[in-house]
Design a protein around this motif. Structure first.
Motif, PDB file in Angstrom:
ATOM      1  N   ARG A  30       1.108  -1.224   0.227  1.00  0.00           N
ATOM      2  CA  ARG A  30      -0.044  -0.007  -0.121  1.00  0.00           C
ATOM      3  C   ARG A  30       0.789   1.304   0.032  1.00  0.00           C
ATOM      4  O   ARG A  30       0.525   2.399  -0.427  1.00  0.00           O
ATOM      5  CB  ARG A  30      -0.883  -0.181   1.150  1.00  0.00           C
ATOM      6  N   ASP A  31       2.185   1.230   0.517  1.00  0.00           N
ATOM      7  CA  ASP A  31       2.822   2.179   0.724  1.00  0.00           C
ATOM      8  C   ASP A  31       3.344   2.603  -0.612  1.00  0.00           C
ATOM      9  O   ASP A  31       3.737   3.879  -1.044  1.00  0.00           O
ATOM     10  CB  ASP A  31       4.070   2.412   1.696  1.00  0.00           C
ATOM     11  N   GLY A  32       3.640   1.724  -1.518  1.00  0.00           N
ATOM     12  CA  GLY A  32       4.349   2.033  -2.972  1.00  0.00           C
ATOM     13  C   GLY A  32       3.361   2.166  -3.995  1.00  0.00           C
ATOM     14  O   GLY A  32       3.866   2.286  -5.292  1.00  0.00           O
ATOM     15  N   CYS A  33       1.778   2.182  -3.781  1.00  0.00           N
ATOM     16  CA  CYS A  33       1.169   2.385  -4.901  1.00  0.00           C
ATOM     17  C   CYS A  33       0.280   3.562  -4.685  1.00  0.00           C
ATOM     18  O   CYS A  33       0.037   4.265  -3.783  1.00  0.00           O
ATOM     19  CB  CYS A  33       0.228   1.132  -4.910  1.00  0.00           C
ATOM     20  N   ASN A  34      -0.472   3.755  -5.838  1.00  0.00           N
ATOM     21  CA  ASN A  34      -1.092   5.107  -5.915  1.00  0.00           C
ATOM     22  C   ASN A  34      -2.602   4.834  -5.121  1.00  0.00           C
ATOM     23  O   ASN A  34      -3.128   5.652  -4.404  1.00  0.00           O
ATOM     24  CB  ASN A  34      -1.582   5.739  -7.340  1.00  0.00           C
ATOM     25  N   GLN A  35      -3.176   3.583  -5.425  1.00  0.00           N
ATOM     26  CA  GLN A  35      -4.724   3.425  -4.702  1.00  0.00           C
ATOM     27  C   GLN A  35      -4.718   1.925  -4.849  1.00  0.00           C
ATOM     28  O   GLN A  35      -4.052   0.996  -5.479  1.00  0.00           O
ATOM     29  CB  GLN A  35      -5.497   4.125  -5.522  1.00  0.00           C
ATOM     30  N   VAL A  36      -5.899   1.416  -4.056  1.00  0.00           N
ATOM     31  CA  VAL A  36      -6.115   0.127  -4.057  1.00  0.00           C
ATOM     32  C   VAL A  36      -7.145  -0.189  -5.008  1.00  0.00           C
ATOM     33  O   VAL A  36      -7.867   0.985  -5.439  1.00  0.00           O
ATOM     34  CB  VAL A  36      -7.000   0.035  -2.376  1.00  0.00           C
ATOM     35  N   VAL A  37      -6.983  -1.335  -5.699  1.00  0.00           N
ATOM     36  CA  VAL A  37      -7.699  -1.535  -6.911  1.00  0.00           C
ATOM     37  C   VAL A  37      -8.507  -2.939  -6.455  1.00  0.00           C
ATOM     38  O   VAL A  37      -8.126  -3.783  -6.622  1.00  0.00           O
ATOM     39  CB  VAL A  37      -6.966  -1.994  -8.245  1.00  0.00           C
ATOM     40  N   PHE A  38      -9.580  -2.613  -5.925  1.00  0.00           N
ATOM     41  CA  PHE A  38     -10.547  -3.407  -5.230  1.00  0.00           C
ATOM     42  C   PHE A  38     -11.036  -4.544  -6.193  1.00  0.00           C
ATOM     43  O   PHE A  38     -11.009  -5.709  -6.140  1.00  0.00           O
ATOM     44  CB  PHE A  38     -11.831  -2.666  -4.515  1.00  0.00           C
ATOM     45  N   GLY A  39     -11.817  -3.933  -7.373  1.00  0.00           N
ATOM     46  CA  GLY A  39     -12.609  -4.794  -8.236  1.00  0.00           C
ATOM     47  C   GLY A  39     -13.591  -4.354  -8.819  1.00  0.00           C
ATOM     48  O   GLY A  39     -13.984  -3.036  -8.463  1.00  0.00           O
ATOM     49  N   GLU A  40     -14.260  -4.909  -9.732  1.00  0.00           N
ATOM     50  CA  GLU A  40     -15.366  -4.107 -10.118  1.00  0.00           C
ATOM     51  C   GLU A  40     -16.315  -5.191 -11.109  1.00  0.00           C
ATOM     52  O   GLU A  40     -15.760  -6.313 -11.512  1.00  0.00           O
ATOM     53  CB  GLU A  40     -15.043  -2.968 -11.036  1.00  0.00           C
ATOM     54  N   GLY A  41     -17.629  -4.885 -11.108  1.00  0.00           N
ATOM     55  CA  GLY A  41     -18.349  -5.567 -12.101  1.00  0.00           C
ATOM     56  C   GLY A  41     -19.779  -5.897 -11.324  1.00  0.00           C
ATOM     57  O   GLY A  41     -20.232  -5.195 -10.490  1.00  0.00           O
ATOM     58  N   ASN A  42     -20.387  -6.813 -11.856  1.00  0.00           N
ATOM     59  CA  ASN A  42     -21.811  -7.184 -11.230  1.00  0.00           C
ATOM     60  C   ASN A  42     -21.782  -7.977  -9.818  1.00  0.00           C
ATOM     61  O   ASN A  42     -21.073  -8.947  -9.776  1.00  0.00           O
ATOM     62  CB  ASN A  42     -22.411  -7.928 -12.470  1.00  0.00           C
ATOM     63  N   PRO A  43     -22.448  -7.201  -8.801  1.00  0.00           N
ATOM     64  CA  PRO A  43     -22.335  -7.643  -7.473  1.00  0.00           C
ATOM     65  C   PRO A  43     -22.861  -9.143  -7.328  1.00  0.00           C
ATOM     66  O   PRO A  43     -22.835  -9.652  -6.466  1.00  0.00           O
ATOM     67  CB  PRO A  43     -22.936  -6.787  -6.887  1.00  0.00           C
ATOM     68  N   GLU A  44     -23.681  -9.435  -8.303  1.00  0.00           N
ATOM     69  CA  GLU A  44     -24.267 -10.848  -8.235  1.00  0.00           C
ATOM     70  C   GLU A  44     -23.974 -11.726  -9.643  1.00  0.00           C
ATOM     71  O   GLU A  44     -24.560 -12.320 -10.084  1.00  0.00           O
ATOM     72  CB  GLU A  44     -26.241 -10.550  -8.416  1.00  0.00           C
ATOM     73  N   ALA A  45     -22.783 -11.504  -9.914  1.00  0.00           N
ATOM     74  CA  ALA A  45     -22.188 -12.295 -11.058  1.00  0.00           C
ATOM     75  C   ALA A  45     -22.010 -13.582 -10.754  1.00  0.00           C
ATOM     76  O   ALA A  45     -21.842 -14.170  -9.564  1.00  0.00           O
ATOM     77  CB  ALA A  45     -20.711 -11.580 -11.378  1.00  0.00           C
ATOM     78  N   ARG A  46     -22.491 -14.487 -11.815  1.00  0.00           N
ATOM     79  CA  ARG A  46     -22.510 -15.878 -11.668  1.00  0.00           C
ATOM     80  C   ARG A  46     -20.506 -16.215 -12.098  1.00  0.00           C
ATOM     81  O   ARG A  46     -20.332 -17.373 -11.915  1.00  0.00           O
ATOM     82  CB  ARG A  46     -23.150 -16.439 -12.820  1.00  0.00           C
TER      83      ARG A  46
END
Length: 195
Positions: A30-46
């Motif tokens: 975390r100290d060496g990056c610009n931001q946290v890349v959590f994830g993305e998409g459909n919260p009910e994805a199959r």
């Protein structure tokens, strides 16, 4: 498909957990990056896709798979008839490792609870492991991507398909055919259930 309140509740839980994850300082990444890349998409994805970690473009934009490997992944998803907005995409680690190196074991261990919580909240039926690290984390620490790709694994009620990471295809185009074969296996299960 879930209705109204259940979906809103899942979206809220995922957003709340993303906020919590963005405060994480469990490892030095975390100290060496610009931001946290959590994830993305459909919260009910199959279908969920799990890669290794964010690269430079992902770190800059805060989104997974948006660089050259991400553009190739979009083509793979389109060919498989998996619209990106219908799936969920994330990585094993949420912060960019220096110089895009593989995450170290202590970094993976620190971030693993975040990935496990994402899987729990989204509850996908199928997970595609993109590359060796995701396969070793989600299937077996002794897995080898060249040996184990293309073979279904059933774990905790989910089907998991290991395949090569899109970045590997950019380095070695001969891997495109095996990935397409793996994606066709996923298509056969995913699309058959919705006929």
């Amino acid at each position: 498909m879930e209705i109204g309140g259940v979906l809103v509740s899942r979206q809220r839980e995922l957003a709340d957990y993303e906020s919590l994850t963005k405060e994480c300082r469990a490892c030095p990444l975390r100290d060496g990056c610009n931001q946290v890349v959590f994830g993305e998409g459909n919260p009910e994805a199959r279908l969920m896709l799990v890669g290794e970690g964010p690269g430079a473009d992902e770190d800059r934009l805060g989104r997974p798979f948006v660089g050259a490997a991400g553009q190739l992944l979009n083509k793979i998803l389109d060919a498989g008839r998996f619209p990106r907005h219908e799936v969920y995409i994330c990585n094993v680690v949420k912060c960019r490792p220096p110089s895009n190196r593989l995450p170290l074991p202590n970094e993976v261990k620190a971030c693993l609870p975040h990935l496990e919580r994402q899987i729990e909240l989204i509850n996908p039926e199928i997970i595609i492991c993109l590359g060796a690290l995701a396969t070793q984390v989600l299937v077996d620490p002794k897995a080898r991507i060249t040996r184990d790709r293309g073979k279904w694994v059933r774990k905790e009620g989910r089907l998991i398909m290991p395949t090569f990471h899109p970045a590997a295809l950019l380095r070695d185009p001969s891997k495109k055919r095996p990935v397409w074969e793996d994606i066709q296996k996923v298509m056969a299960v995913y699309h058959e259930e919705w006929k």
